[in-house]
Design a protein around this motif. Structure first.
Motif, PDB file in Angstrom:
ATOM      1  N   ALA A 174       0.669  -1.488   0.026  1.00 37.93           N
ATOM      2  CA  ALA A 174       0.011  -0.202  -0.189  1.00 37.93           C
ATOM      3  C   ALA A 174       0.848   1.232   0.270  1.00 37.93           C
ATOM      4  O   ALA A 174       0.675   2.057  -0.831  1.00 37.93           O
ATOM      5  CB  ALA A 174      -0.739  -0.407   1.197  1.00 37.93           C
ATOM      6  N   TYR A 175       1.895   0.988   1.058  1.00 36.63           N
ATOM      7  CA  TYR A 175       3.254   2.270   0.951  1.00 36.63           C
ATOM      8  C   TYR A 175       3.408   2.641  -0.421  1.00 36.63           C
ATOM      9  O   TYR A 175       3.618   4.032  -0.772  1.00 36.63           O
ATOM     10  CB  TYR A 175       3.595   2.220   2.219  1.00 36.63           C
ATOM     11  N   ILE A 176       3.361   1.114  -1.184  1.00 36.76           N
ATOM     12  CA  ILE A 176       4.696   1.826  -2.325  1.00 36.76           C
ATOM     13  C   ILE A 176       3.366   2.485  -3.205  1.00 36.76           C
ATOM     14  O   ILE A 176       3.423   3.379  -4.023  1.00 36.76           O
ATOM     15  CB  ILE A 176       5.099   0.571  -2.981  1.00 36.76           C
ATOM     16  N   ALA A 177       2.266   1.657  -3.581  1.00 35.34           N
ATOM     17  CA  ALA A 177       1.264   2.602  -4.040  1.00 35.34           C
ATOM     18  C   ALA A 177       1.308   3.698  -3.437  1.00 35.34           C
ATOM     19  O   ALA A 177       0.604   5.287  -4.440  1.00 35.34           O
ATOM     20  CB  ALA A 177      -0.173   1.982  -3.938  1.00 35.34           C
ATOM     21  N   VAL A 178       1.435   4.636  -2.652  1.00 33.80           N
ATOM     22  CA  VAL A 178       0.685   5.626  -2.320  1.00 33.80           C
ATOM     23  C   VAL A 178       2.153   6.645  -2.545  1.00 33.80           C
ATOM     24  O   VAL A 178       1.936   7.587  -4.061  1.00 33.80           O
ATOM     25  CB  VAL A 178       1.028   5.892  -0.398  1.00 33.80           C
ATOM     26  N   ILE A 179       3.568   6.492  -2.515  1.00 34.99           N
ATOM     27  CA  ILE A 179       4.886   6.936  -2.929  1.00 34.99           C
ATOM     28  C   ILE A 179       5.100   6.513  -4.208  1.00 34.99           C
ATOM     29  O   ILE A 179       5.827   7.867  -4.886  1.00 34.99           O
ATOM     30  CB  ILE A 179       6.021   6.454  -2.212  1.00 34.99           C
ATOM     31  N   LEU A 180       4.687   6.457  -5.054  1.00 31.64           N
ATOM     32  CA  LEU A 180       4.204   6.350  -6.788  1.00 31.64           C
ATOM     33  C   LEU A 180       3.539   6.170  -7.703  1.00 31.64           C
ATOM     34  O   LEU A 180       3.328   6.951  -8.216  1.00 31.64           O
ATOM     35  CB  LEU A 180       5.144   4.987  -7.175  1.00 31.64           C
ATOM     36  N   THR A 181       2.203   6.377  -6.956  1.00 30.29           N
ATOM     37  CA  THR A 181       1.457   6.746  -7.338  1.00 30.29           C
ATOM     38  C   THR A 181       0.335   5.418  -7.888  1.00 30.29           C
ATOM     39  O   THR A 181       1.021   4.642  -7.825  1.00 30.29           O
ATOM     40  CB  THR A 181       0.433   7.602  -8.499  1.00 30.29           C
ATOM     41  N   PRO A 182      -0.619   4.628  -7.954  1.00 27.11           N
ATOM     42  CA  PRO A 182      -1.118   2.994  -8.098  1.00 27.11           C
ATOM     43  C   PRO A 182      -1.007   4.499  -9.976  1.00 27.11           C
ATOM     44  O   PRO A 182       0.260   2.238 -10.217  1.00 27.11           O
ATOM     45  CB  PRO A 182      -3.012   3.512  -8.037  1.00 27.11           C
ATOM     46  N   VAL A 183      -0.428   4.189 -11.017  1.00 23.34           N
ATOM     47  CA  VAL A 183      -0.023   4.139 -11.768  1.00 23.34           C
ATOM     48  C   VAL A 183       1.305   3.652 -11.816  1.00 23.34           C
ATOM     49  O   VAL A 183       1.219   3.202 -12.895  1.00 23.34           O
ATOM     50  CB  VAL A 183      -0.614   5.123 -12.939  1.00 23.34           C
ATOM     51  N   GLY A 184       1.831   4.324 -10.834  1.00 25.14           N
ATOM     52  CA  GLY A 184       2.847   4.230 -11.115  1.00 25.14           C
ATOM     53  C   GLY A 184       3.706   3.217 -10.466  1.00 25.14           C
ATOM     54  O   GLY A 184       4.570   1.792 -11.123  1.00 25.14           O
ATOM     55  N   PHE A 185       3.029   2.213  -9.459  1.00 22.84           N
ATOM     56  CA  PHE A 185       2.690   1.367  -9.071  1.00 22.84           C
ATOM     57  C   PHE A 185       2.717  -0.043  -9.999  1.00 22.84           C
ATOM     58  O   PHE A 185       3.787  -0.693 -10.847  1.00 22.84           O
ATOM     59  CB  PHE A 185       1.934   1.296  -8.117  1.00 22.84           C
ATOM     60  N   LEU A 186       1.945  -0.233 -11.125  1.00 23.89           N
ATOM     61  CA  LEU A 186       1.506  -0.897 -11.894  1.00 23.89           C
ATOM     62  C   LEU A 186       2.535  -0.496 -12.511  1.00 23.89           C
ATOM     63  O   LEU A 186       2.758  -1.375 -13.436  1.00 23.89           O
ATOM     64  CB  LEU A 186       0.203   0.361 -12.801  1.00 23.89           C
ATOM     65  N   ALA A 187       3.049   0.556 -13.045  1.00 28.09           N
ATOM     66  CA  ALA A 187       4.567   0.832 -14.561  1.00 28.09           C
ATOM     67  C   ALA A 187       5.728   0.444 -13.605  1.00 28.09           C
ATOM     68  O   ALA A 187       6.391  -0.671 -14.540  1.00 28.09           O
ATOM     69  CB  ALA A 187       4.633   2.413 -15.116  1.00 28.09           C
ATOM     70  N   ALA A 188       5.372  -0.198 -11.887  1.00 33.04           N
ATOM     71  CA  ALA A 188       6.339  -0.443 -12.101  1.00 33.04           C
ATOM     72  C   ALA A 188       6.921  -2.046 -12.246  1.00 33.04           C
ATOM     73  O   ALA A 188       8.295  -2.643 -11.869  1.00 33.04           O
ATOM     74  CB  ALA A 188       6.754   0.055 -10.295  1.00 33.04           C
ATOM     75  N   ILE A 189       5.435  -2.087 -11.996  1.00 32.90           N
ATOM     76  CA  ILE A 189       5.177  -3.759 -11.810  1.00 32.90           C
ATOM     77  C   ILE A 189       5.388  -3.686 -13.356  1.00 32.90           C
ATOM     78  O   ILE A 189       6.810  -4.872 -13.518  1.00 32.90           O
ATOM     79  CB  ILE A 189       3.747  -4.487 -11.589  1.00 32.90           C
TER      80      ILE A 189
END
Ligand code: GDD
Ligand code: MN
Length: 885
Positions: free
Chosen positions: A598-613
């Motif tokens: 959840a924290y990762i999705a906050v510091i990267l934004t949810p879209v950033g999180f998906l992009a990171a995956i």
């Protein structure tokens, strides 16, 4: 070698002879070329000079009679050319004729489409140019670099294949035909730059005028995907000028009615913006607006308006509160800055170039520059006006007690604050400027790192994602250990990539220094050490570094730089290391991996999180089979994966603090940007990702601007419900000092002020105190409670024989104090009620509540009490009490 050399002329009579003499003295076996001179109605006899040469040599003269234009002249010359390869050069001998053959060669042999005689590659130079010309040329070059990957796009000396001119748009005019040529190829041309030395003319005078520069700017904006013409710009300016009246009039009116700054400037802005939009859409940018309202356009207009409005609030606050400029004057510069944002936003985003629109690659590049520029501006405007958060005040306290290191963090944050406040004073600007500069350094290294891994457009995009995701934006603004950590982390990655992938020996030195600086910022950086080790072991090519001195030298440098922390800890029983391992292994809250995610999705934004995956999947699955990608993928995979793995393992038994994982995304950001452009590899995913990033970027930036405005000036109609416990210590401190003064009046003694938290309250109160040196402000370690660095700065558990004023963010703080096993409650002398006060801003806006409790003294905690009892008994044995009560 057959080619056509085109030379435009305008009053160059004095130069014709020397020029043609040196041209025709080139080795004639190699150089079999025709010279086409296009003259634009010279009045100094240039034509007759040329005509003389035309009788003996292969020289053609074209006389134009239309209005003089350099681009049009060259195009006309091309039409008359009899060869397939064209070279262009100035008539004033600024360009070295002896380089001509080298210039055309790569086009002749078919290896390149365009060859540029470049001043701005190694080996190139300019001579005799006055300073302002150099500067102007540089500035022009830098702007062009946004949209193309050429170092000298404004050169006047170049060669190309004739057929390329058919792609040049009809609107092209002005001085920079080369830029038009480059851009017409949409990035698909093979371009080469060869170094030349540009010498300023010795005869005749330059024809480059201010107007040419304007035309250049205009073409640049158009090529970059915006709409710009002197026409729209002047209309926009005129409308803006009228809008200023509307704006200022309403603003002054509201201010004189006693309405708060935020409401006044926002209302007048909305009025002026509506006025401007109506006129701009119906008049200035009418070509793009056929009369009917377009919702998308209007939405974009509102977005840009809101951006400039929220920025303008910061400018106003800065001018008024920091520089004490009267409100009525401050509004003018604020309007100018807002107008600039508005104009660029309108030209590129609200009313972009249509028919044909710029290619997506160019639009992303322009967007990147706009977004990065705005983010930096926003940070700069607000860094001195937004009050410190308690954490920043605590690190400021570090700087007031300078040392080699500190209990809970290594010293970099303190050193930066010390330097910043020494230069700019004990204010928010002085505290935060270090973070701001770290932010710029991080941007520069990330850009270079991403460019080395991929290419320039990817680097621009990666940098944009960096300033937009929460951890990136915040790290360049808030003065926390994370600010230098992020900068050093990305610098370390940059040098490690140079050392491991590009095989540069010296880069190890850079890596050692960056690593040292990073570990002086925050211990998390140590994770990169594991990653280096893993990479060197897993990558066969890198293994040989184990037998070379460079990595060991780098390690030695890093260790040496880290030595202050080691020395401090040696002197303090290794407390930092125990503290940090305690944080990892101490009281554990069990499985928390879901929280980490959840924290990762906050510091990267949810879209950033998906992009990171997706990015992580792409490097690990080696979706790109090209061998040169294998090592890059391994690098990105390991430098993201190893720290991530460690975080994941730790999270299975304890909660990490929510921003701790921030830096590990730095290695992945370039790949996250890169996959956006890889339609052939990721098909729909990359298209969707791009589509999703657009609103994410806008919303995130808007959120930062909104929060900053809210925290400094407020948002009309929105109460302060979200910041109230931890923020507004400036006003809170003033109120607490008022209470302290009241106590002094009643008791004759200044009370000791005690913040009921580990470090935040005491630090914030000290930073905002009006007499920080004389006021006695302490932390809760007075009551024997652990309080990190305060344990070193102030005595714990000692009795206090003066009134005390305890301050808490919430009522709970007092209850907790009472409930502790070693309750100080019993040791307070005549404690009063727990009271609270509401804190107001100067304009009457309620900000927050603060809790306090007064007592007449403190007996000390149980240990010190026993000790002093003992001492007292001991004393009483030796000498009896002088007086009984
Ligand atoms: N036909 C024609 N029409 N020729 C022109 C015109 C025109 O309107 N204006 C200038 N020229 C010719 C000049 O006679 C000269 O041969 C050449 O174009 C360059 O003009 P200068 O006036 O000498 O330009 P500059 O030296 O200031 O600028 C040079 O350096 C710039 C790099 O910053 C040129 O090479 C530019 O193209 C270049 O961008
Ligand atoms: Mn010139």
């Amino acid at each position: 070698m057959q080619f056509s050399l085109i030379i435009p002329t305008l009053n160059e009579a004095v130069n014709i002879d020397p020029l043609l003499t040196s041209l025709f003295s080139l080795n004639s076996v190699e150089a079999d070329f025709e010279v086409i001179i296009v003259d634009d109605g010279s009045t100094d006899g240039t034509q007759t000079k040329i005509a003389q040469w035309a009788t003996t040599r292969n020289v053609k003269l074209i006389e134009r009679h239309a209005s003089p234009d350099l681009t049009a002249s060259i195009l006309e010359g091309v039409r008359a050319a009899s060869h397939e390869v064209i070279a262009v050069m100035d008539a004033d001998l600024s360009h070295p004729p002896e380089q001509l053959i080298n210039l055309v060669q790569p086009v002749m042999d078919g290896s390149h489409d365009i060859v540029i005689g470049s001043r701005y590659v190694t080996g190139g130079s300019t001579e005799n140019w006055p300073f302002y010309r150099r500067w102007l040329s540089r500035a022009g070059g830098w702007l062009a670099r946004v949209i193309c990957d050429v170092n000298d796009a404004t050169s006047g000396f170049f060669a190309f294949r004739k057929e390329l001119v058919q792609y040049i748009p009809e609107k092209a005019h002005g001085y920079k035909i080369l830029l038009e040529l480059i851009m017409s190829g949409q990035g698909k041309l093979r371009i080469k730059e060869i170094p030349i030395c540009f010498r300023d003319r010795t005869r005749g005078s330059s024809k480059l005028s201010f107007g040419h520069n304007l035309i250049y700017l205009q073409r640049l904006i158009t090529l970059a995907g915006g709409t710009a013409s002197v026409h729209t710009a002047s209309r926009f300016a005129f409308v803006g000028f009228l809008g200023v009246f509307v704006d200022v009039l309403i603003f002054q009116l509201l201010i004189s009615q006693g309405i708060g700054l935020a409401l006044a400037h926002m209302s007048s802005f909305v009025a002026a913006a509506t006025f401007n939009y109506t006129l701009n859409s119906k008049w200035s940018f009418r070509i793009h607006h056929d009369g009917q309202l377009r919702w998308k356009t209007f939405l974009r207009f509102l977005t840009i308006g809101l951006f400039s409005l929220l920025l303008r609030g910061g400018v106003l606050a800065w001018l008024i509160y920091t520089w004490n400029i009267p409100v009525g004057w401050a509004i003018f510069p604020a309007i100018v800055i807002a107008a600039l944002v508005n104009y660029l936003g309108s030209a590129f985003y609200v009313f972009p170039r249509t028919g044909p629109a710029a290619p997506p690659d160019i639009r992303w590049r322009t967007a990147a520059v706009g977004v990065i520029g705005f983010a930096i501006l926003l940070r700069f405007v607000y860094l001195g006006v937004a009050q410190l958060i308690p954490d920043e005040a605590y690190y400021w306290q570090y700087a007031q007690h300078m040392g080699l290191s500190f209990y809970d963090h290594p010293p970099m944050v303190a050193w930066l604050i010390w330097l910043g406040t020494a230069l700019f004073g004990q204010n928010e600007f002085g505290v935060r400027i270090g973070a701001f500069i770290c932010g710029l350094i991080a941007i520069a290294y990330l850009y270079a790192f991403a460019r080395n891994l991929y290419d320039k457009p990817t680097a621009m995009c990666a940098t944009m994602l960096f300033v937009v995701v929460p951890f990136g934006f915040v790290s360049g603004l808030a003065m926390l250990p994370d600010a230098p950590l992020i900068a050093a982390w990305i610098a370390t990655l940059y040098y490690l990539e140079r050392a491991l992938l590009a095989n540069k020996n010296l880069a190890w030195i850079g890596a050692g220094i960056a690593f040292g600086l990073g570990i002086l910022s925050k211990y998390t950086l140590g994770l990169l050490g594991f990653a280096v080790l893993a990479f060197v072991l897993l990558d066969p090519v890198s293994r040989r570094w184990l037998g070379r001195p460079h990595p060991y030298l780098a390690t030695a440098i890093a260790l040496l730089m880290f030595s202050p922390v080691i020395i401090w800890n040696m002197e303090h029983e290794w407390v930092s290391f125990l503290f940090q391992t305690g944080r990892i292994s101490g009281d554990q809250d069990g499985f928390s991996t879901h929280k980490l995610i959840a924290y990762i999705a906050v510091i990267l934004t949810p879209v950033g999180f998906l992009a990171a995956i997706l990015a992580l999947y792409s490097v690990l699955s080696k979706s790109d089979k090209k061998p040169e990608f294998a090592r890059k993928n391994l690098f990105v995979g390991i430098f993201t994966g190893i720290p991530l793995l460690i975080f994941l393992v730790l999270s299975t038994y304890d909660t990490p603090r929510f921003h701790w994982n921030s830096p590990l995304w730095l290695a992945l950001l370039p790949t996250m940007a890169w996959i956006m452009g890889q339609q052939d590899l990721f098909r729909k995913a990359s298209t969707r990702l791009r589509a999703a990033w657009q609103p994410t970027i806008v919303i995130s930036l808007m959120a930062y601007a909104f929060v900053l405005h809210y925290a400094t000036l407020g948002i009309p109609g929105l109460p302060y419900q979200f910041l109230n416990e931890h923020y507004f210590w400036k006003e809170t401190t003033a109120e607490i000092e008022k209470i302290a003064d009241e106590i002094k009046q009643q008791t004759g003694e200044m009370p000791v002020i005690i913040g009921l938290s580990k470090w935040s309250i005491a630090s914030a109160l000290t930073f905002y105190s009006h007499h920080p040196l004389t006021a006695d402000i302490r932390s809760r370690n007075v009551f024997g409670e652990p309080a990190v660095m305060y344990d070193y700065w102030q005595a714990s558990g000692e009795p206090i024989h003066r009134p005390i004023l305890m301050v808490g963010m919430r009522k709970r703080a007092f209850d907790e104090l009472t409930q502790q096993n070693d309750s100080p409650e019993a040791s307070l002398i005549a404690p009063g009620e727990i009271n609270s006060r509401i804190i107001y801003r100067y304009d009457g806006t309620p900000l927050r509540k603060v809790y306090y409790r007064i007592a007449q003294g403190y007996l000390g905690n149980s240990t010190t009490r026993q000790l002093s009892d003992l001492q007292n008994t001991a004393k009483s044995v030796i000498m009896p009490k002088i007086s009984a009560d």
